[in-house]
Scaffold this motif. Sequence first.
Motif, short mmCIF file in Angstrom:
data_model
loop_
_atom_site.label_atom_id
_atom_site.label_comp_id
_atom_site.label_asym_id
_atom_site.label_seq_id
_atom_site.Cartn_x
_atom_site.Cartn_y
_atom_site.Cartn_z
N GLY A 51 0.88 -1.20 -0.25
CA GLY A 51 -0.04 0.06 0.02
C GLY A 51 0.81 1.29 0.05
O GLY A 51 2.10 1.16 0.33
N LEU A 52 0.27 2.25 -0.45
CA LEU A 52 1.09 3.52 -0.39
C LEU A 52 1.08 4.16 0.86
O LEU A 52 2.11 5.16 1.20
CB LEU A 52 0.02 4.52 -1.25
CG LEU A 52 -0.14 4.39 -2.74
CD1 LEU A 52 -0.82 5.16 -3.59
CD2 LEU A 52 1.30 4.27 -3.58
N PHE A 53 0.54 3.92 1.76
CA PHE A 53 0.42 4.65 3.10
C PHE A 53 1.74 4.34 3.71
O PHE A 53 2.36 5.15 4.49
CB PHE A 53 -0.70 4.19 4.14
CG PHE A 53 -0.69 4.88 5.44
CD1 PHE A 53 -0.94 6.14 5.56
CD2 PHE A 53 -0.06 4.30 6.71
CE1 PHE A 53 -0.97 6.86 6.90
CE2 PHE A 53 -0.17 5.00 7.83
CZ PHE A 53 -0.36 6.27 7.77
N GLU A 54 2.24 3.05 3.68
CA GLU A 54 3.62 2.45 4.44
C GLU A 54 4.79 3.16 3.52
O GLU A 54 5.82 3.17 4.11
CB GLU A 54 3.68 0.91 4.21
CG GLU A 54 2.57 0.39 5.09
CD GLU A 54 1.09 0.34 4.72
OE1 GLU A 54 0.86 0.66 3.55
OE2 GLU A 54 0.32 0.11 5.67
N THR A 55 4.49 3.69 2.36
CA THR A 55 5.76 4.39 1.59
C THR A 55 5.96 5.86 1.88
O THR A 55 6.93 6.36 1.82
CB THR A 55 5.42 4.10 -0.09
OG1 THR A 55 4.39 4.97 -0.19
CG2 THR A 55 5.38 2.91 -0.45
N ALA A 56 4.94 6.29 2.66
CA ALA A 56 5.18 7.80 3.19
C ALA A 56 6.10 7.95 4.29
O ALA A 56 6.34 6.89 4.90
CB ALA A 56 3.81 8.17 3.76
N PRO A 57 6.87 9.00 4.46
CA PRO A 57 7.89 9.20 5.54
C PRO A 57 7.07 9.06 6.71
O PRO A 57 6.06 9.18 6.95
CB PRO A 57 8.32 10.65 5.22
CG PRO A 57 8.04 10.93 3.77
CD PRO A 57 6.64 10.13 3.39
N THR A 58 7.98 8.57 7.83
CA THR A 58 7.31 8.25 9.21
C THR A 58 6.68 9.58 9.69
O THR A 58 5.54 9.23 10.19
CB THR A 58 8.36 7.48 9.96
OG1 THR A 58 9.07 6.51 9.44
CG2 THR A 58 8.04 7.29 11.22
N ALA A 59 7.01 10.37 9.77
CA ALA A 59 6.70 11.83 10.26
C ALA A 59 5.21 11.97 9.65
O ALA A 59 4.38 12.49 10.14
CB ALA A 59 7.67 12.92 10.16
N ALA A 60 5.12 11.74 8.31
CA ALA A 60 3.88 12.09 7.59
C ALA A 60 2.83 11.05 7.90
O ALA A 60 1.83 11.50 8.13
CB ALA A 60 4.07 12.01 6.05
N ARG A 61 3.21 9.83 8.20
CA ARG A 61 2.38 8.91 8.53
C ARG A 61 1.64 9.19 10.00
O ARG A 61 0.58 9.09 10.19
CB ARG A 61 3.04 7.38 8.61
CG ARG A 61 3.36 6.93 7.21
CD ARG A 61 3.69 5.77 7.22
NE ARG A 61 4.49 5.00 8.23
CZ ARG A 61 5.74 4.67 7.81
NH1 ARG A 61 6.15 4.77 6.69
NH2 ARG A 61 6.36 4.45 8.93
N GLU A 62 2.98 9.62 11.21
CA GLU A 62 2.33 9.80 12.30
C GLU A 62 1.29 11.09 12.18
O GLU A 62 0.46 11.11 13.11
CB GLU A 62 3.56 10.18 13.02
CG GLU A 62 4.55 8.85 13.54
CD GLU A 62 5.66 9.30 14.15
OE1 GLU A 62 6.22 10.31 14.18
OE2 GLU A 62 6.40 8.05 14.51
N LYS A 63 1.69 12.32 11.45
CA LYS A 63 0.84 13.12 11.48
C LYS A 63 -0.46 12.89 10.90
O LYS A 63 -1.69 13.41 11.39
CB LYS A 63 1.44 14.37 10.58
CG LYS A 63 0.60 15.75 10.28
CD LYS A 63 1.51 16.72 9.58
CE LYS A 63 0.77 17.90 9.58
NZ LYS A 63 1.26 18.93 8.85
N ALA A 64 -0.69 11.81 9.93
CA ALA A 64 -1.96 11.46 9.42
C ALA A 64 -2.81 10.63 10.37
O ALA A 64 -3.86 10.69 10.50
CB ALA A 64 -1.72 10.70 8.16
N LEU A 65 -2.07 10.10 11.46
CA LEU A 65 -2.82 9.07 12.25
C LEU A 65 -3.25 9.95 13.27
O LEU A 65 -4.11 9.62 14.05
CB LEU A 65 -2.02 7.99 12.62
CG LEU A 65 -1.49 7.00 11.68
CD1 LEU A 65 -0.62 5.82 12.15
CD2 LEU A 65 -2.72 6.21 11.15
N ALA A 66 -2.48 11.07 13.75
CA ALA A 66 -2.97 12.02 14.97
C ALA A 66 -4.17 12.63 14.68
O ALA A 66 -4.80 12.78 13.75
CB ALA A 66 -1.65 12.89 14.97
#
Length: 66
Positions: A51-66
Amino acid sequence: MKWQVVALSGQSIHLVGPDGGGVAVLAGHQFADPGFTVIGAEVPRTAPQRGLFETAPTAAREKALA
């Protein structure tokens, strides 16, 4: 058989065939036709299996989940 797009109007695509005859088709029907291709178009890359979500940088994933 090759057709040329000559106009777009709302959801209709106006085509001209090799014999000069014209036809209008709904865009959804045109794109759903398994024989439809765009000559000279690049083939889109497929998304990775994970999936694409896992390819995003860690900081961007954390921000999206917050």
